[in-house]
Design an enzyme around this catalytic site. Structure first.
Site, PDB file in Angstrom:
ATOM      1  N   GLY A 139     -61.222  -9.961 -73.848  1.00  0.00           N
ATOM      2  CA  GLY A 139     -61.476 -11.338 -74.251  1.00  0.00           C
ATOM      3  C   GLY A 139     -60.402 -12.258 -73.692  1.00  0.00           C
ATOM      4  O   GLY A 139     -59.350 -11.799 -73.257  1.00  0.00           O
ATOM      5  N   CYS A 161     -58.439  -3.805 -72.723  1.00  0.00           N
ATOM      6  CA  CYS A 161     -57.745  -5.025 -72.327  1.00  0.00           C
ATOM      7  C   CYS A 161     -57.295  -5.819 -73.561  1.00  0.00           C
ATOM      8  O   CYS A 161     -56.407  -5.389 -74.272  1.00  0.00           O
ATOM      9  CB  CYS A 161     -58.623  -5.830 -71.377  1.00  0.00           C
ATOM     10  SG  CYS A 161     -57.688  -7.043 -70.462  1.00  0.00           S
ATOM     11  N   TYR A 162     -57.932  -6.953 -73.870  1.00  0.00           N
ATOM     12  CA  TYR A 162     -57.532  -7.665 -75.098  1.00  0.00           C
ATOM     13  C   TYR A 162     -57.657  -6.735 -76.297  1.00  0.00           C
ATOM     14  O   TYR A 162     -56.847  -6.780 -77.234  1.00  0.00           O
ATOM     15  CB  TYR A 162     -58.418  -8.910 -75.306  1.00  0.00           C
ATOM     16  CG  TYR A 162     -58.066  -9.642 -76.587  1.00  0.00           C
ATOM     17  CD1 TYR A 162     -56.987 -10.512 -76.628  1.00  0.00           C
ATOM     18  CD2 TYR A 162     -58.790  -9.415 -77.760  1.00  0.00           C
ATOM     19  CE1 TYR A 162     -56.643 -11.147 -77.814  1.00  0.00           C
ATOM     20  CE2 TYR A 162     -58.456 -10.045 -78.939  1.00  0.00           C
ATOM     21  CZ  TYR A 162     -57.376 -10.916 -78.963  1.00  0.00           C
ATOM     22  OH  TYR A 162     -57.032 -11.541 -80.136  1.00  0.00           O
ATOM     23  N   HIS A 182     -60.572  -2.433 -67.320  1.00  0.00           N
ATOM     24  CA  HIS A 182     -61.983  -2.516 -67.748  1.00  0.00           C
ATOM     25  C   HIS A 182     -62.775  -1.329 -67.189  1.00  0.00           C
ATOM     26  O   HIS A 182     -63.224  -1.378 -66.045  1.00  0.00           O
ATOM     27  CB  HIS A 182     -62.604  -3.823 -67.249  1.00  0.00           C
ATOM     28  CG  HIS A 182     -62.115  -5.021 -67.990  1.00  0.00           C
ATOM     29  ND1 HIS A 182     -62.722  -5.495 -69.117  1.00  0.00           N
ATOM     30  CD2 HIS A 182     -61.034  -5.812 -67.776  1.00  0.00           C
ATOM     31  CE1 HIS A 182     -62.068  -6.551 -69.568  1.00  0.00           C
ATOM     32  NE2 HIS A 182     -61.023  -6.760 -68.775  1.00  0.00           N
ATOM     33  N   GLU A 240     -65.747  -0.562 -67.830  1.00  0.00           N
ATOM     34  CA  GLU A 240     -67.190  -0.831 -67.758  1.00  0.00           C
ATOM     35  C   GLU A 240     -67.626  -1.446 -66.434  1.00  0.00           C
ATOM     36  O   GLU A 240     -68.814  -1.488 -66.141  1.00  0.00           O
ATOM     37  CB  GLU A 240     -67.624  -1.743 -68.914  1.00  0.00           C
ATOM     38  CG  GLU A 240     -66.969  -3.112 -68.968  1.00  0.00           C
ATOM     39  CD  GLU A 240     -65.601  -3.083 -69.646  1.00  0.00           C
ATOM     40  OE1 GLU A 240     -65.074  -1.975 -69.827  1.00  0.00           O
ATOM     41  OE2 GLU A 240     -65.069  -4.158 -69.947  1.00  0.00           O
ATOM     42  N   SER A 289     -95.720 -15.177 -65.632  1.00  0.00           N
ATOM     43  CA  SER A 289     -95.651 -15.523 -64.216  1.00  0.00           C
ATOM     44  C   SER A 289     -96.214 -14.398 -63.364  1.00  0.00           C
ATOM     45  O   SER A 289     -96.468 -14.575 -62.178  1.00  0.00           O
ATOM     46  CB  SER A 289     -94.192 -15.758 -63.821  1.00  0.00           C
ATOM     47  OG  SER A 289     -93.490 -14.531 -63.862  1.00  0.00           O
ATOM     48  N   GLY A 326     -94.434 -11.772 -62.898  1.00  0.00           N
ATOM     49  CA  GLY A 326     -93.240 -11.013 -62.553  1.00  0.00           C
ATOM     50  C   GLY A 326     -93.004  -9.918 -63.585  1.00  0.00           C
ATOM     51  O   GLY A 326     -93.665  -9.881 -64.636  1.00  0.00           O
ATOM     52  N   ASP A 334     -90.467  -9.315 -65.608  1.00  0.00           N
ATOM     53  CA  ASP A 334     -89.857  -9.657 -66.896  1.00  0.00           C
ATOM     54  C   ASP A 334     -90.875 -10.212 -67.880  1.00  0.00           C
ATOM     55  O   ASP A 334     -90.990  -9.727 -69.002  1.00  0.00           O
ATOM     56  CB  ASP A 334     -88.721 -10.673 -66.698  1.00  0.00           C
ATOM     57  CG  ASP A 334     -87.750 -10.226 -65.627  1.00  0.00           C
ATOM     58  OD1 ASP A 334     -87.760  -9.023 -65.317  1.00  0.00           O
ATOM     59  OD2 ASP A 334     -86.998 -11.059 -65.107  1.00  0.00           O
ATOM     60  N   SER A 388     -94.040  -9.967 -67.745  1.00  0.00           N
ATOM     61  CA  SER A 388     -95.108  -8.985 -67.995  1.00  0.00           C
ATOM     62  C   SER A 388     -94.668  -7.979 -69.042  1.00  0.00           C
ATOM     63  O   SER A 388     -95.418  -7.650 -69.964  1.00  0.00           O
ATOM     64  CB  SER A 388     -95.472  -8.238 -66.711  1.00  0.00           C
ATOM     65  OG  SER A 388     -95.915  -9.131 -65.738  1.00  0.00           O
ATOM     66  N   LYS A 417     -82.104  -5.788 -65.365  1.00  0.00           N
ATOM     67  CA  LYS A 417     -83.399  -5.623 -64.679  1.00  0.00           C
ATOM     68  C   LYS A 417     -83.882  -4.161 -64.653  1.00  0.00           C
ATOM     69  O   LYS A 417     -85.041  -3.890 -64.940  1.00  0.00           O
ATOM     70  CB  LYS A 417     -83.254  -6.127 -63.242  1.00  0.00           C
ATOM     71  CG  LYS A 417     -84.562  -6.301 -62.526  1.00  0.00           C
ATOM     72  CD  LYS A 417     -84.956  -7.733 -62.546  1.00  0.00           C
ATOM     73  CE  LYS A 417     -86.305  -7.991 -62.002  1.00  0.00           C
ATOM     74  NZ  LYS A 417     -86.696  -9.379 -62.292  1.00  0.00           N
TER      75      LYS A 417
END
Ligand code: XMP
Length: 524
Positions: A59, A86-87, A181, A183, A234, A236, A238, A240, A380
């Site tokens: 953070g 980290c933080y 980090h 991740e 649309s 697409g 997402d 859908s 995605k």
């Protein structure tokens, strides 16, 4: 999400830009986790949540300040493993009796550090199983403050030139604290560290996309009750996936509105409508508004005006059709995590500031609708996995992203119906080539742009004076950065020949080899 039937990991968010990546790493390990902003994590919350392990995110705050965000002290008394990043490391040290110093200091002991660093091992820590096989490991640092004295019970297990306490742990209590980090992509073995952490915490990895789906359905039902939902579709991936998921949750209470602005690819409108009507029996309004959009855009060449015109008309049209659906109180959107910029407000209580961009942005306020966004925690590829879980056809799931303004932003210069027709055909040939060569799934996005220039050519024995087009294909992880796809010269030659032979109106083909940055993926 709340799912008490699985072992749960709690991520306390202190406002890092990459907290969602922690959740993603955990989902990849089939571990159920929830992210909660530090403001909402009270003693009572912890008692109720009963996490099997806790992660403190990074953070932007400085633990040196008296009003810096902290978790309740009882988190250290729950007897569960904790990982501070980290933080998160600094807050752990500060609360457990160590010392943290602010900013850059001279004379050794630690400095601010941003970017790549290399950590060397000290001793042996099960959290780092699989690390250091070849000596040091690359990690990603991003910190101003640093730990200057360890809390009692902690030992050092890894150091970097500027971070003598890069990896620390109190192994008895299974408290782990790292300065970097794990991740992010630039800590290549970071996923292994998370894997070790959840193993040490006793997670069995029994949480799957099916469980995510079931939980999302439960939540949608709870949020929506007996009310109606409308969803802008649309075609697409997402929107859908969002529509099919919501339909599974609430059936006919959902109506989809597919706005055809006349800027879709060849056959696209039919494909979308057929899939939704035939495969899913989802109530669908097919709003064919081609004339409205194309007459407003006729001759328009300014990229921003094109986008603004399309955005404005889209809202008008959506509103027109939505008002025909009696009692709709919710608007569903396929917003993904990368579309959402979330930041924790340090002074303003538990509110979360959200900025989202989407094709129907602005509608909820205008129409007094509440949002349903079941994908807003996903990336995605996770949406694609959810789509598979829902049984969407692979041809839909694997589709390349397609922008809301459609072909309008692939037609630099004046938009004309003639150019759009030519573009549709050229794009269809190009995509067909990519599929035939088995390259479609290797490419993030591929499309054709029709250029606002005519060039001279010779076909047969005659002179031609036709449009040039540009082919674009990029690789990318999230669309934020991208590189051009290295097609073979044979592929490019064959594709150019096919386009020129099969598409009247094009006599020259170029390949765009610009990366992003400095270019963007779309031409406008
Ligand atoms: P750029 O061109 O900014 O595109 O590098 C990055 C990604 O975003 C897509 N894109 C859009 N998607 N509405 C959308 O839904 C838009 O207005 C829009 N503009 C760009 C683009 O296709 C690429 O995947």
């Amino acid at each position: 999400m709340t799912d008490a039937s699985h072992d749960r990991l709690l991520i306390i968010d202190f406002g890092s830009q990459v907290t969602q990546l922690i959740a993603r790493r955990l989902r990849e390990l089939n571990v159920y986790c929830e992210i909660h902003p530090f403001q909402s994590v009270t003693e009572g919350f912890l008692r109720e949540f009963r996490p099997k392990a806790v992660i403190f995110s990074g953070g932007p705050a400085s633990v040196v300040n008296a009003d810096a965000p902290r978790p309740p002290a009882t988190v250290f008394e729950m007897g569960v493993p904790i990982l501070g990043i980290c933080y998160g490391q600094q807050v752990m040290m500060d609360m457990l009796g160590g010392k943290v110093e602010g900013g850059k200091i001279s004379g050794g002991g630690g400095t601010a550090e941003f970017g790549r660093a290399f950590v060397a091992p000290e001793g042996n820590l099960p959290l780092l199983d699989g690390w250091f096989a070849e000596g040091r490991e690359q990690v990603w640092m991003s910190h101003g403050d640093h730990v200057s004295k360890l809390a009692p019970g902690f030992e050092v297990f890894g150091t970097s030139p500027n971070a003598p306490f890069a990896i620390t742990a109190d192994t008895d209590r299974k408290f782990y604290a790292v300065q970097f980090h794990p991740e992010v992509h630039h800590t290549p073995k970071g996923a292994k560290l998370y894997e070790n952490f959840v193993r040490l915490a006793g997670f069995t990895g029994d949480w799957t996309m099916k469980a995510y789906k079931d939980e999302a359905i439960r939540q949608i039902r709870e949020q929506v009750g007996g009310k109606k939902v409308i969803c802008g579709l649309s075609g697409g991936v997402d929107s859908s996936v969002a529509a099919v998921l919501i339909h599974e949750a609430i059936g006919d209470q959902l109506t989809c509105v597919f706005v055809d602005h006349g800027l879709l690819r060849l056959g696209e409108a039919d494909e979308v409508v057929t899939m939704f009507r035939d495969n899913y029996n989802i109530p669908l309004i097919h709003a064919d508004e081609t004339e409205l959009f194309l007459s407003a855009l006729d001759g328009e060449s300014d990229p921003e005006t094109k986008r603004k015109t399309i955005g404005r008309l889209f809202i008008d049209v959506f509103q027109k059709y939505a008002s025909q659906i009696d009692g709709a109180e919710f608007l569903a959107q396929g917003t993904l995590y990368p579309d959402v910029i979330e930041s924790v407000s340090f002074s303003g209580g538990p509110s979360v500031t959200i900025k989202s961009h989407h094709n129907v942005g602005g509608l909820p306020e205008k129409m007094g609708l509440k949002l349903v966004e079941p994908l807003r925690e996903l990336f995605k590829d996770e949406v694609r996995a959810l789509g598979r879980e829902l049984g969407l056809p692979e041809s839909f799931i694997g589709r390349h992203p397609f922008p809301g303004p459609g072909l309008a932003i692939r037609c630099p210069g004046e938009i004309t119906r003639e150019k759009l027709e030519i573009l549709r055909l050229a794009d269809a040939v190009y995509i067909d080539q990519i599929r035939k060569h088995g390259l479609y799934d290797e490419i993030w996005q591929a499309f054709t742009a029709i250029l606002p220039v005519r060039t001279v050519g010779v076909m047969g024995d005659g002179r031609t004076y036709d449009f040039a087009c540009a082919l674009r294909a990029v690789t990318s992880v999230d669309g934020m950065t991208a590189d051009y796809y290295p097609f073979s010269h044979e592929f490019l030659g064959e594709t150019a020949t096919r386009i020129i032979n099969e598409v009247p109106g094009i006599n020259r083909v170029t390949y765009d080899i610009t990366s992003k940055p400095p270019g963007t993926i779309e031409w406008e």
